[in-house]
Design a protein around this motif. Structure first.
Motif, short mmCIF file in Angstrom:
data_model
loop_
_atom_site.label_atom_id
_atom_site.label_comp_id
_atom_site.label_asym_id
_atom_site.label_seq_id
_atom_site.Cartn_x
_atom_site.Cartn_y
_atom_site.Cartn_z
N PRO A 105 59.13 80.19 21.67
CA PRO A 105 59.24 81.29 20.71
C PRO A 105 60.68 81.68 20.37
N ALA A 106 61.67 81.09 21.07
CA ALA A 106 63.08 81.35 20.75
C ALA A 106 63.76 79.98 20.65
N VAL A 129 59.49 78.95 17.12
CA VAL A 129 59.76 80.14 16.31
C VAL A 129 61.24 80.48 16.46
N ASP A 156 60.62 86.70 13.03
CA ASP A 156 60.82 87.44 14.27
C ASP A 156 59.62 87.09 15.17
N1 SAM Z 1 66.73 76.92 23.65
C1 SAM Z 1 67.59 77.11 22.49
C2 SAM Z 1 68.39 75.82 22.21
O1 SAM Z 1 68.33 74.89 23.03
O2 SAM Z 1 69.09 75.80 21.20
C3 SAM Z 1 68.51 78.28 22.67
C4 SAM Z 1 67.82 79.60 22.64
S1 SAM Z 1 68.94 80.96 22.52
C5 SAM Z 1 69.33 81.31 24.17
C6 SAM Z 1 67.87 82.27 22.04
C7 SAM Z 1 67.41 82.18 20.59
O3 SAM Z 1 66.52 83.26 20.29
C8 SAM Z 1 68.55 82.28 19.57
O4 SAM Z 1 68.55 81.11 18.79
C9 SAM Z 1 68.19 83.50 18.72
O5 SAM Z 1 68.52 83.35 17.34
C10 SAM Z 1 66.68 83.59 18.92
N2 SAM Z 1 66.10 84.92 18.70
C11 SAM Z 1 66.62 86.12 19.07
N3 SAM Z 1 65.79 87.12 18.73
C12 SAM Z 1 64.72 86.55 18.10
C13 SAM Z 1 63.51 87.05 17.53
N4 SAM Z 1 63.24 88.35 17.54
N5 SAM Z 1 62.63 86.17 17.02
C14 SAM Z 1 62.89 84.82 17.02
N6 SAM Z 1 64.01 84.29 17.56
C15 SAM Z 1 64.91 85.13 18.09
#
Ligand code: SAM
Length: 309
Positions: A105-106, A129, A156
């Protein structure tokens, strides 16, 4: 002799740098342009039979180079050292499964999810997501080059998701406060006293989208169970899942002090399954120490065998 990874990286780097200079674009926008050239066959790196991992690693190197120049705080990719460890655990713990549906989800750039998908011997399909436009474009292009079966949602992740429950959730969770207090009201884990923690809400949302008996692998702040909002999280996890493992990651992987993370593995409760016999509490040794790492993986294997009985 250059390796496939070097050749692919050089191709992306040259095209990205060209766009950066000519179009006053950022290097990461240049990476998107370079990958588009490759996908549409307009220009391709001269390589023979690249493996999926070679493609992933080369794209990852180019994105890392771009992220170093970017001032965006959410432009953080999950490091390979962590991705490979999570991939090992997902692979071990899903042995015997013919097919896996996975959700991140992120998603970010997709590096963590693709590392896992590349390591699985079974058929798998995934859902990702991500809220950031640029990151989801990079994730979409990488997924296409890797011929991954993945469906992406730019939104989101804490708003309603049109995704059926999956077998596995993996996520390097965004850490910090979630600013949308109206949306957070829908969550058990919202806070009455202050802004809610995004990483807590992400855990609740993930639990909703995993099947009973399914596993959730979260990269969380090392101090997650020590915060002011932790008692509610404890209660939620106790009611909905079984904590399988808490694995502390080596601090030298993280750039700054205070950013250290642990890997939390949870199984969603199921009426047909039993709680794990033993919760694994472990600390990953320095990853460059081969002997210590071998011992660590042995410990994981023994725990996994005992738990599977
Ligand atoms: N695992 C990923 C990678 O290997 O590139 C990195 C993840 S990073 C630590 C966290 C991600 O969560 C960021 O890309 C950020 O844009 C996203 N994010 C933050 N809030 C969010 C939301 N409410 N909904 C979806 N994505 C979100």
């Amino acid at each position: 002799m250059h390796t496939n990874v070097e050749k692919i990286f050089t191709f992306i780097d040259q095209e990205s740098s060209f766009i950066e200079e000519q179009e006053s674009a950022t290097y990461l926008e240049g990476v998107i342009y370079a990958l588009e050239l490759w996908i549409t066959d307009k220009k391709t790196p001269s390589i023979t039979n690249p493996s999926k991992e070679q493609i992933r690693k080369a794209v990852q190197l180019a994105i890392l180079k771009g992220m170093k120049q970017s001032a965006q705080v959410n432009h953080q990719m999950t490091p390979d050292a962590i991705g490979l460890l999570v991939a090992y655990l997902v692979k071990e713990m899903s042995k015997g499964k013919k097919e896996l549906a996975i959700l991140d989800p992120a998603l970010g750039t997709g590096n963590l999810l693709y590392t896992i998908m590349n390591s699985l011997p079974t058929e798998n399909h995934a859902f990702g997501v991500e809220i950031d436009d640029l990151l989801i474009q990079l994730a979409a292009q990488t997924g296409e080059l890797l011929t991954c079966d993945i469906q992406l949602f730019r939104q989101d992740a804490l708003k309603p998701l049109l995704i059926d429950p999956v077998d596995v959730v993996v996520s390097d969770l965004p850490v910090g406060y979630y600013p949308d207090s109206e949306t957070s009201q829908d969550y058990f884990l919202h806070s009455e006293e202050e802004m809610s923690y995004a990483h807590h809400l992400f855990m609740e949302q993930s639990m909703k989208h995993v099947k009973p008996g399914g596993y959730l692998y979260f990269l969380v702040p090392e101090s997650i169970f020590e915060s002011k909002q932790a008692p509610k999280l404890h209660k939620f996890l106790k009611e909905t899942g079984w904590i399988q493992a808490v694995i502390q990651l080596p601090s030298n992987i993280f750039k700054t002090k205070g950013q250290e993370k642990s890997l939390l593995i949870i199984q969603k409760k199921s009426e047909t399954l039993k709680a794990p016999r033993e919760v694994l509490l472990a600390k990953v040794p320095n990853m460059s120490n081969k002997e210590a790492m071998e011992l660590f993986f042995k410990k994981i294997d023994i725990w996994q065998e005992e738990n599977a009985k």
